[in-house]
Design a protein around this motif. Structure first.
Motif, short mmCIF file in Angstrom:
data_model
loop_
_atom_site.label_atom_id
_atom_site.label_comp_id
_atom_site.label_asym_id
_atom_site.label_seq_id
_atom_site.Cartn_x
_atom_site.Cartn_y
_atom_site.Cartn_z
N PRO A 73 0.83 -1.21 0.00
CA PRO A 73 0.00 0.00 0.00
C PRO A 73 0.87 1.27 0.00
CG PRO A 73 -0.71 -1.55 1.69
CD PRO A 73 0.61 -2.04 1.19
N ALA A 74 0.29 2.34 -0.51
CA ALA A 74 0.97 3.64 -0.46
C ALA A 74 0.92 4.18 0.96
CB ALA A 74 0.30 4.62 -1.42
N HIS A 75 1.67 5.29 1.19
CA HIS A 75 1.74 5.87 2.54
C HIS A 75 0.38 6.34 3.02
CE1 HIS A 75 2.91 8.24 5.96
NE2 HIS A 75 2.45 9.35 5.39
N ASP A 76 -0.47 6.83 2.10
CA ASP A 76 -1.78 7.32 2.49
C ASP A 76 -2.82 6.21 2.61
OD1 ASP A 76 -2.03 6.68 -0.14
OD2 ASP A 76 -2.46 8.71 -0.85
N GLY A 77 -2.41 4.92 2.46
CA GLY A 77 -3.32 3.80 2.66
C GLY A 77 -3.95 3.26 1.40
N ARG A 78 -3.74 3.88 0.25
CA ARG A 78 -4.36 3.39 -0.98
C ARG A 78 -3.72 2.08 -1.42
NH1 ARG A 78 -3.93 8.18 -5.17
NH2 ARG A 78 -1.86 8.26 -4.25
N ARG A 79 -4.56 1.14 -1.90
CA ARG A 79 -4.06 -0.14 -2.40
C ARG A 79 -3.49 0.05 -3.81
NH1 ARG A 79 -9.18 -3.89 -1.73
NH2 ARG A 79 -10.15 -1.96 -2.46
N MET A 80 -2.44 -0.72 -4.11
CA MET A 80 -1.72 -0.54 -5.37
C MET A 80 -1.65 -1.87 -6.13
SD MET A 80 -0.71 2.71 -4.94
CE MET A 80 0.68 3.03 -6.01
N VAL A 81 -1.65 -1.79 -7.47
CA VAL A 81 -1.40 -2.95 -8.35
C VAL A 81 -0.28 -2.56 -9.30
CG1 VAL A 81 -3.72 -3.91 -8.18
CG2 VAL A 81 -3.21 -2.20 -9.94
N THR A 82 0.51 -3.53 -9.74
CA THR A 82 1.67 -3.22 -10.58
C THR A 82 1.22 -2.76 -11.96
OG1 THR A 82 1.83 -5.50 -11.34
CG2 THR A 82 3.06 -4.91 -9.34
N ARG A 83 2.00 -1.88 -12.50
CA ARG A 83 1.70 -1.38 -13.85
C ARG A 83 1.82 -2.49 -14.89
NH1 ARG A 83 1.78 4.27 -14.08
NH2 ARG A 83 2.52 5.27 -12.15
N ASP A 84 2.81 -3.40 -14.73
CA ASP A 84 3.01 -4.47 -15.71
C ASP A 84 1.81 -5.40 -15.77
OD1 ASP A 84 5.49 -3.47 -16.29
OD2 ASP A 84 6.56 -4.80 -14.92
N SER A 85 1.22 -5.73 -14.59
CA SER A 85 0.07 -6.63 -14.61
C SER A 85 -1.13 -5.97 -15.27
CB SER A 85 -0.27 -7.06 -13.18
OG SER A 85 -0.65 -5.93 -12.39
N VAL A 86 -1.30 -4.68 -15.06
CA VAL A 86 -2.40 -3.98 -15.72
C VAL A 86 -2.19 -3.96 -17.23
CG1 VAL A 86 -3.57 -1.75 -15.94
CG2 VAL A 86 -2.92 -2.58 -13.69
N ARG A 87 -0.93 -3.73 -17.64
CA ARG A 87 -0.62 -3.71 -19.08
C ARG A 87 -0.91 -5.08 -19.71
NH1 ARG A 87 4.30 -2.70 -18.64
NH2 ARG A 87 4.02 -0.47 -18.26
N LEU A 88 -0.51 -6.18 -19.05
CA LEU A 88 -0.76 -7.53 -19.56
C LEU A 88 -2.26 -7.83 -19.63
CD1 LEU A 88 2.05 -9.53 -17.73
CD2 LEU A 88 1.97 -8.87 -20.15
N ALA A 89 -3.01 -7.34 -18.64
CA ALA A 89 -4.45 -7.57 -18.66
C ALA A 89 -5.10 -6.87 -19.84
CB ALA A 89 -5.07 -7.10 -17.35
N LEU A 90 -4.61 -5.68 -20.18
CA LEU A 90 -5.15 -4.97 -21.34
C LEU A 90 -4.82 -5.69 -22.64
CD1 LEU A 90 -4.41 -1.27 -20.33
CD2 LEU A 90 -6.65 -2.32 -20.57
#
Length: 776
Positions: free
Chosen positions: A682-699
């Motif tokens: 997670p980021a410092h402000d608590g937001r959940r994160m996903v990798t850019r590469d996995s999003v690119r592969l999903a597209l």
């Protein structure tokens, strides 16, 4: 007929009587009163036909006569107020009487009906109208509003510097004072007071007799009291005014002044000599009125020892000629000091913060200690400049006003904000505002300021001061904390302004000794103090590795201790002690400012400060505007922001992934559980994160073989571009079945055949355009 007001006085009392017998009777009675050192007798109103000015009045009772008799009874015989209040009442009586006697109908008490009282109220509030006495050039609207720069460019207008002087002197007032530049009426600019008439600049009041709302209300209170007094004596005063409310002023209300911070006071103190510095801090930290600050005796200070808070007794006032008079006496006593304070609640005991006690201790050692070490406890704490233990208020006000003007110029303000003020009473307002900000109990704050603990009987008579001074100790401790944070080096603000020149003859006799002792304590800066020389902005910039303009800015706002060296056409030249600059350099090398970290990582100062606060990292305040961190703490903060920068470089928040994938949040969460998307930390402000590469592969996976273009379909945007229709019209045609809508690749499409068929039937010209565009 006239007689002196008292034996030996050049001031005379004059009355004009209806007949010689009445005049002789008053003359004989007056002579007997003078020989007996008594007040002159007041003649009966019915025996007089003219006012003191000689202006004939209508038949009836003169307001001037009856008001003088009322004032004599109230303020001389009964002693209900001091001489200063009596002078104010005299001015109001003269103002009202002059207005009544110079009216065309010569008003008297019997003719002051409701409509006349309304006219009087309007005169007090608005005064006499001032018409422009200089012709306004053709083509200019007198009601037009212009800035001061635009005004200087008007034909036949004075120079910009002259206009600014007129504004400063109060001759020229702004017609609009809201946010932004002040605006002035053209009609107000073209008058002799601004442009100088043939006889030069006129002196005296420039308001046409207009009073503020409070002063006008006070004048009307006097008028109503005189009417009651006249009614008691049988004067037929009209009673149709009793329900008449006070006329309201249409002037724009001035905004409240902002509190003066301790740091800004220190910047002002650097432009004052040490005596005025002491008076300034007594008002700013203890909330003393200016008369109370100049009335404190050395014997009124109780010193508890080095580094400890002290005690101050507020029981006298001084600094100017104090006038007093006992009830029933006409003679006014004039003294340099008085034990009569403003109210009986003004007598109080205050706990002095330890930083201010250090300043007081130095003052006593330098100015009030004999060569044998004995302290002159009867001396006034604030030393007299021209005479011992006398005067000083006027010189302090002038010095403070000049210092405030220099501060405003150095801050590069063409016109000082209406909320910015450095008058003596603003120091008292500031410390009481601080107590409100500290959430100090109301009754304690009131007693600290010399007010009653409350307005009701309980507050006025039953809430007593704590004999152990526990509330005052808490207040002193809180003020000391503010002083330590703003001025870690204490209240001894180095200054180059001397208090032992020929303008201060009372101190000039011991000038060499005083200057030497002040210089040894670092309170007075001499042109050269051994190896600790004074350096200018250029040398400061070179030592600290900053630009010269930045060095000047820091020296002006107090981040680098400095003092005024010489005056310039605009602002002042400042110098700093070399030791102070080297200390700041050492602090700069061993600490890192939060502002520099924010600039390094392209974020805001507030964001970094909140992170440091949340982590509980140690920070140090070096002035009103800057916090610094140790190098170790700064390294940890940098490591955090570097980690966050790397995280944002390789991952994106869920909210961004939702937008890029065109899916819902629930779908993205399911894709993470299915392993299609890779979750990151997670980021410092608590937001959940996903990798850019996995999003690119999903597209890429989603845009597989099935995502091919079909030649028999137009996408929705293509259809809109070919026809030039709106989205609403194409949607309506699809609902009516005139154009066939198809879902393909999860996007809206229309069939080419249905669209071309509709265009052929309804708009053949558009069909030709669409076919040519489609072929292209």
């Amino acid at each position: 007929m006239s007689l002196p007001t008292r034996r030996g006085s050049t001031k005379r009392q004059t009355w004009l009587f209806r007949n010689e017998a009445a005049a002789d009777a008053w003359l004989e009675a007056g002579k007997r009163a003078l020989h007996a050192d008594q007040a002159l007798p007041m003649p009966e109103p019915g025996l007089l036909v003219q006012g003191r000015t000689g202006a004939r009045v209508a038949s009836g009772t003169s307001f001037r006569v009856i008001a003088s008799r009322w004032k004599e009874e109230r303020y001389v015989e009964m002693g209900l107020a001091g001489p200063s209040r009596e002078d104010t009442v005299d001015r109001h009586i003269k103002r009202i009487a002059d207005w009544m006697e110079h009216k065309d109908c010569r008003l008297v008490m019997e003719t002051m009906v409701r409509d006349r009282v309304k006219e009087l109220q309007e005169f007090l509030i608005r005064g006499a109208e001032r018409a422009p006495t200089v012709p306004i050039p053709t083509g200019l609207d007198p009601e037009q509003l212009v800035t001061i720069l635009e005004a200087a460019a008007l034909p036949g207008m004075a120079s910009l510097s002259t206009l600014k002087r007129r504004v400063k002197a109060g001759i020229l007032t702004a017609g609009h004072t809201g946010p932004g530049a002040h605006l002035y009426k053209v009609g107000d600019l073209y008058c002799e007071e601004v442009l100088d008439g043939p006889d030069g600049l006129r002196t005296g009041p420039r308001t046409g007799g207009a009073l503020s709302q409070n002063v006008a209300s006070d004048a009307m209170w006097i008028f109503n009291e005189v009417c009651l007094f006249a009614d008691d004596y049988g004067v037929n005063v009209p009673q149709d005014r009793k329900s008449l409310p006070m006329h309201r002023s249409d002037r724009e209300r001035k905004p409240k002044h902002e509190p003066v911070s301790i740091g800004r006071c220190a910047d002002v103190a650097a432009r004052l000599h040490v005596v005025h510095q002491l008076a300034l801090w007594l008002m700013r930290l203890l909330g003393l009125r200016i008369g109370e600050a100049f009335g404190v005796r050395v014997g009124s200070i109780i010193d508890r020892g080095e580094g400890e808070p002290g005690v101050l007794l507020v029981k006298e006032q001084g600094g100017r000629k104090m006038r007093s008079r006992k009830p029933g006496e006409r003679y006014v006593t004039i003294a340099d000091q008085t034990v009569v304070l403003k109210t009986h609640n003004s007598y109080r005991v205050l706990v002095v913060p330890s930083a201010l006690m250090d300043l007081i201790r130095t003052t006593i050692a330098v100015f009030h200690t004999n060569t044998d070490g004995s302290v002159r406890t009867a001396d006034r704490l604030v030393p007299g400049l021209k005479r011992r233990n006398a005067g000083g208020q006027q010189a302090f006000r002038a010095a403070l006003s000049a210092a405030a003007a220099e501060v405003a110029i150095e801050l590069e303000q063409d016109e000082v904000d209406a909320t910015f003020s450095l008058a003596p009473h603003d120091m008292r307002r500031s410390v009481l505002s601080d107590l409100d900000r500290f959430e100090v109990k109301d009754t304690h704050a009131r007693r600290f300021g010399g007010h009653a603990a409350g307005a009701d009987v309980h507050g006025r008579h039953y809430v007593l001061d704590d004999p152990k001074l526990r509330p005052m100790k808490k207040i002193a401790k809180r003020i000391q904390k503010e002083v330590t944070e703003a001025l870690p080096a204490g209240l001894h603000i180095p200054t180059m302004v001397s208090c032992t020149t020929n303008n201060q003859p009372a101190l000039a006799l011991e000038g060499r000794r005083i200057d030497a002792e002040l210089a040894e304590r670092g309170w007075l800066l001499l042109p050269s103090d051994g190896d600790d020389v004074l350096v200018g902005a250029g040398e400061v910039a070179e030592l600290l590795g900053i630009a010269v303009q930045e060095a000047r800015r820091r020296m002006a706002d107090g981040r680098i201790p400095s003092t005024v060296w010489s005056e310039r056409a605009r602002g002042s030249e400042r110098r700093s002690r070399l030791s102070d600059v080297r200390a700041i350099k050492a602090l700069q090398d061993s600490h890192v400012s939060i502002r520099s970290i924010a600039e390094e990582f392209g974020t805001t100062y507030h964001t970094v400060y909140q992170f440091v606060l949340a982590q509980g990292y140690e920070r140090r305040r070096i002035n009103d505007r800057e916090y610094v961190l140790t190098t170790e703490t700064a390294q940890r903060v940098r490591a955090h922001y570097q980690t966050q920068a790397a995280l944002h470089a390789r991952a994106i928040p869920f909210s961004v992934a939702v937008e890029e994938l065109g899916a819902t949040l629930a779908t993205v969460e399911q894709m993470v559980r299915d392993g299609i998307l890779d979750a990151d930390e997670p980021a410092h402000d608590g937001r959940r994160m996903v990798t850019r590469d996995s999003v690119r592969l999903a597209l890429v996976a989603r845009a597989g073989p099935e995502r091919v273009r079909r030649s028999d379909l137009y996408s929705w945007p293509e259809a809109l571009a070919l026809t030039g229709w709106s989205d609403a019209r194409l949607t309506a045609l699809a609902h009516e079945g005139k154009v066939k809508r198809v879902e393909f690749n999860r996007r809206r499409h229309v069939t080419c055949a249905s669209l071309l068929r509709y265009l052929a039937a309804e708009d053949p010209e558009l069909l030709v355009v669409a076919l040519s565009a489609s072929a292209t």
